[in-house]
Design an enzyme around this catalytic site. Structure first.
Site, mmCIF file in Angstrom:
data_model
loop_
_atom_site.group_PDB
_atom_site.id
_atom_site.type_symbol
_atom_site.label_atom_id
_atom_site.label_comp_id
_atom_site.label_asym_id
_atom_site.label_seq_id
_atom_site.Cartn_x
_atom_site.Cartn_y
_atom_site.Cartn_z
ATOM 1 N N HIS A 264 -2.631 -1.100 0.159
ATOM 2 C CA HIS A 264 -1.180 -1.102 -0.068
ATOM 3 C C HIS A 264 -0.526 -2.209 0.765
ATOM 4 O O HIS A 264 0.251 -3.027 0.239
ATOM 5 C CB HIS A 264 -0.616 0.267 0.329
ATOM 6 C CG HIS A 264 0.870 0.386 0.204
ATOM 7 N ND1 HIS A 264 1.486 0.974 -0.879
ATOM 8 C CD2 HIS A 264 1.877 -0.004 1.032
ATOM 9 C CE1 HIS A 264 2.797 0.947 -0.717
ATOM 10 N NE2 HIS A 264 3.070 0.352 0.449
ATOM 11 N N GLU A 265 -0.838 -2.253 2.049
ATOM 12 C CA GLU A 265 -0.225 -3.259 2.919
ATOM 13 C C GLU A 265 -0.713 -4.667 2.573
ATOM 14 O O GLU A 265 0.018 -5.645 2.771
ATOM 15 C CB GLU A 265 -0.502 -2.926 4.386
ATOM 16 C CG GLU A 265 0.028 -1.570 4.845
ATOM 17 C CD GLU A 265 1.512 -1.358 4.607
ATOM 18 O OE1 GLU A 265 2.265 -2.355 4.541
ATOM 19 O OE2 GLU A 265 1.930 -0.188 4.468
ATOM 20 N N HIS A 268 1.669 -6.090 0.110
ATOM 21 C CA HIS A 268 2.839 -6.653 0.796
ATOM 22 C C HIS A 268 2.507 -8.023 1.380
ATOM 23 O O HIS A 268 3.279 -8.978 1.268
ATOM 24 C CB HIS A 268 3.271 -5.730 1.938
ATOM 25 C CG HIS A 268 4.074 -4.548 1.521
ATOM 26 N ND1 HIS A 268 5.230 -4.648 0.792
ATOM 27 C CD2 HIS A 268 3.890 -3.212 1.771
ATOM 28 C CE1 HIS A 268 5.735 -3.427 0.603
ATOM 29 N NE2 HIS A 268 4.947 -2.546 1.175
ATOM 30 N N GLU A 294 7.911 -3.746 -2.673
ATOM 31 C CA GLU A 294 7.152 -2.528 -2.948
ATOM 32 C C GLU A 294 6.396 -2.629 -4.264
ATOM 33 O O GLU A 294 5.332 -2.020 -4.423
ATOM 34 C CB GLU A 294 8.083 -1.312 -2.946
ATOM 35 C CG GLU A 294 8.728 -1.005 -1.604
ATOM 36 C CD GLU A 294 7.736 -0.763 -0.480
ATOM 37 O OE1 GLU A 294 6.550 -0.473 -0.758
ATOM 38 O OE2 GLU A 294 8.139 -0.862 0.691
#
Length: 496
Positions: A264-265, A268, A294
């Site tokens: 997930h990160e 980003h 996001e």
């Protein structure tokens, strides 16, 4: 052009201070000993006030007005940069230096209390520290509301999503709210007819989890010459585009959550790493807003890394990392684990079907707190009622309930809806990417993420803040933001 160039020079200085603040914030959450909190608070407050003084200087306002009269001499990127300069100036000038400094010190103090209170499940301690943050957030909202002619919540939302408005969010959330309950029931019934996932035997050493995370980050395109992976209480992405810092948290009982946190990160981070280099230190070179940010994290984590193609590539790496064998470590079983619908307590660990319910609850509660419709002492009860109504889940502790996220502790009210708007955008962007490049899915199955990253670089990352979120989505997908692609994705993955 002379006036415009002077503005670029000033915003270059502001960008450097923003970068320093970002690195201090990262260190605060990862490396800083608790005894450093007071000194760090002063450092951050001082730099925040300095930045505020620079951007609210009366001469800067005059220069912005003068440059606006000469905008026809600027190219598209420069005009967009001027627009973003004006936006940042409006947000800054709405607040006094005293309020900026007080907000900085108070939110940092609250974060430090939150860390311990969460660990000790002590809501009273958290509430005492959070109440001043909430009161200051109301002051900020009132000041920006008056300056922008917006409602209090929209004035805060605009800080995280430029142009974002609760009226639009309410329509999208109403649509999801009418769709999800029945869909969750159907997905659970369908899931119940399949074999249950086989448990993966642990323990899973932290170092092995870290190593496999690093390998997958590299495969996705993370540049370790311009970033790193660390540990924090709450996973986040920090730093600057030339030095991106991401974090996760590990449990040796279950590697799946930490790994998805890393992925997930990484989404980003890839966005930050791909922002336009020519505009690196200017407002137009920054990320558009948190909806698109996001979208990039959820596109990687939910759309890609919980899919069959990714797990075909990742399964051998996971078996090797954890010395796994047998049916439990098969692609099919890993897919059942990662695509399992299970209403649960923790937002960051939620599956993509129930995730929007977590966000909608926070959206409703933070609006109620902001408008003083929900006394702070009643927050845990309102939270628990919401979890029971939306997901049928009983909340056994404050730490697993209203104290689980860092956002409110640091004053980030108005942020939460961008998670679900990001999920909708992620589905829409990934659907368009697969349609426009039929090499993306075969590439993922082989561990080749270059086709996907190339599409994201061209259609999202390299745009910086030149376009609004709606303009970018229309250019990339041909449609405005809606729930259609997200619903279609859920039906295909969970009902087929």
């Amino acid at each position: 052009m002379k006036t415009y160039k002077a503005l670029e020079k000033q915003f270059r200085r502001i960008s450097a201070v923003n970068g320093a603040l970002a690195m201090l914030g990262w260190d605060q959450s990862t490396m800083m000993p608790e005894g450093g909190a007071r000194a760090r608070s002063e450092q951050i407050a001082t730099l925040s006030v300095l930045r505020h003084e620079w951007i609210t200087d009366a001469r800067l306002g005059d220069q912005l007005n003068e440059a606006a009269t000469q905008a026809d001499k600027l190219d598209d990127w420069q005009r967009a940069n001027l627009r973003e300069m004006q936006r940042q100036w409006r947000h800054a000038t709405a607040l006094t230096p005293k309020l900026v400094a007080l907000r900085s010190r108070t939110t940092m103090a609250c974060e430090m209390v939150w860390r311990k209170a969460r660990r000790d499940d002590d809501f009273k301690a958290f509430a005492r520290a959070f109440l001043p943050v909430l009161e200051l957030t109301r002051e900020v909202a009132a000041a920006k509301s008056a300056a922008f002619g917006l409602g209090a919540y929209d004035a805060l939302l605009d800080e995280y999503e430029p142009g974002g408005r609760s009226a639009s969010i309410d329509k999208l959330f109403a649509d999801l709210g009418s769709f999800l309950p029945d869909f969750i029931d159907r997905a659970l019934v369908k899931q119940g007819k399949r074999p249950a996932p086989l448990p993966l035997p642990g323990p899973f050493p932290t170092e092995a989890q870290r190593e496999v995370g690093l390998k997958l980050m590299k495969a996705l395109g993370f540049d370790f010459n311009r970033g790193r992976l660390d540990v924090s209480l709450h996973p986040f992405t920090g730093g600057i585009p030339d030095d991106v810092r991401i974090t996760t948290r590990y449990s040796e009982d279950d590697f799946t959550k930490a790994l998805m946190g890393v992925l997930h990160e990484t989404g980003h981070a890839l966005y930050e790493l791909g922002l336009p280099k020519a505009w690196r230190d200017q407002p137009v070179g920054e990320a558009r807003g948190m909806v698109l940010h996001e979208s990039q994290s959820l596109l990687v984590e939910m759309q890609v890394c919980r899919g069959a193609e990714f797990l075909k590539f990742a399964a051998p790496l996971l078996r090797k990392a954890f010395k796994g064998g047998g049916e439990a470590w098969s692609e099919a079983n890993l897919l059942r684990i990662y695509a399992r619908v299970k209403p649960d307590l923790i937002r960051v660990d939620a599956d993509e079907v129930t995730y929007p319910a977590h966000v909608m609850l926070r959206y409703r509660l933070e609006q109620a707190m902001l408008h003083d419709h929900l006394p702070l002492d009643d927050l845990p009860y309102a939270w628990n009622d919401g979890m029971q109504t939306l997901l049928g889940v009983d909340v056994p502790s404050y730490a697993q309930g209203c104290m689980q996220d860092i956002h409110w502790a640091v004053g980030s009210i108005g942020y939460f809806p961008t998670y679900t708007l990001g999920a909708l955008s992620a589905a829409q962007l990934f659907a368009a990417a697969k349609t426009q490049d039929d090499g993306i899915l075969p590439g993922i199955a082989k561990g080749d993420f270059k086709p996907l990253l190339r599409w994201l670089r061209a259609n999202v990352h390299a745009k910086g803040a030149r376009l609004t979120t709606d303009e970018l989505l229309r250019e990339a997908t041909g449609k405005p933001l809606s729930t259609a692609a997200f619903k279609a994705h859920l039906k295909a993955r969970y009902l087929s």
